[in-house]
Design an enzyme around this catalytic site. Structure first.
Site, short mmCIF file in Angstrom:
data_model
loop_
_atom_site.label_atom_id
_atom_site.label_comp_id
_atom_site.label_asym_id
_atom_site.label_seq_id
_atom_site.Cartn_x
_atom_site.Cartn_y
_atom_site.Cartn_z
N ALA A 24 51.25 40.00 44.30
CA ALA A 24 50.18 39.23 44.95
C ALA A 24 48.82 39.76 44.52
O ALA A 24 48.61 40.97 44.46
CB ALA A 24 50.31 39.30 46.47
N CYS A 25 47.93 38.83 44.22
CA CYS A 25 46.53 39.20 43.91
C CYS A 25 45.64 38.14 44.55
O CYS A 25 46.11 37.30 45.30
CB CYS A 25 46.30 39.32 42.41
SG CYS A 25 46.40 37.77 41.51
N SER A 26 44.36 38.18 44.24
CA SER A 26 43.45 37.27 44.92
C SER A 26 43.77 35.80 44.68
O SER A 26 43.74 35.01 45.60
CB SER A 26 42.00 37.57 44.58
OG SER A 26 41.86 38.02 43.28
#
Length: 105
Positions: free
Chosen positions: A9-11
């Protein structure tokens, strides 16, 4: 169905997609049947519910959200950690995959 599911997960889910590809290549070359995918931190709730990952790994750029995400993963019984910044920056799929596997044992 895959043996294990690894969620990154990232932005926006975009910057981790290249790392996902590298991790998938390593897993395939090692004969492992893993479902590895990326999502945005805003979609973590849905991804946990719909994909039931065995492990969640946060991109270092969203490490500030670790405590909030940790509550969600703890509630679901899923191990979670922030990806090592150097491994992420160098797109070391082998190293990140190895870290994910340690968390799944």
């Amino acid at each position: 169905m895959a043996d294990k599911t690894i969620m990154l997960a990232c932005s926006a889910g975009m910057s981790t997609s290249m790392l996902v590809q590298r991790m998938q290549e390593v897993a395939k070359n090692e004969g492992k049947d893993y479902d590895i995918f990326a999502t945005s931190t805003s979609d973590i709730d849905d991804a946990i519910t719909n994909h039931r990952p065995d492990v969640v790994m946060l991109g270092p750029q969203v490490a500030y959200q670790k405590a909030e995400v940790q509550k969600k993963t703890d509630a679901a019984g899923i191990p979670m950690e922030v990806i090592n910044m150097m491994d992420y920056g160098m797109m070391k799929g082998d190293k990140v995959l190895a870290e994910a596997e340690k968390m799944m044992v």
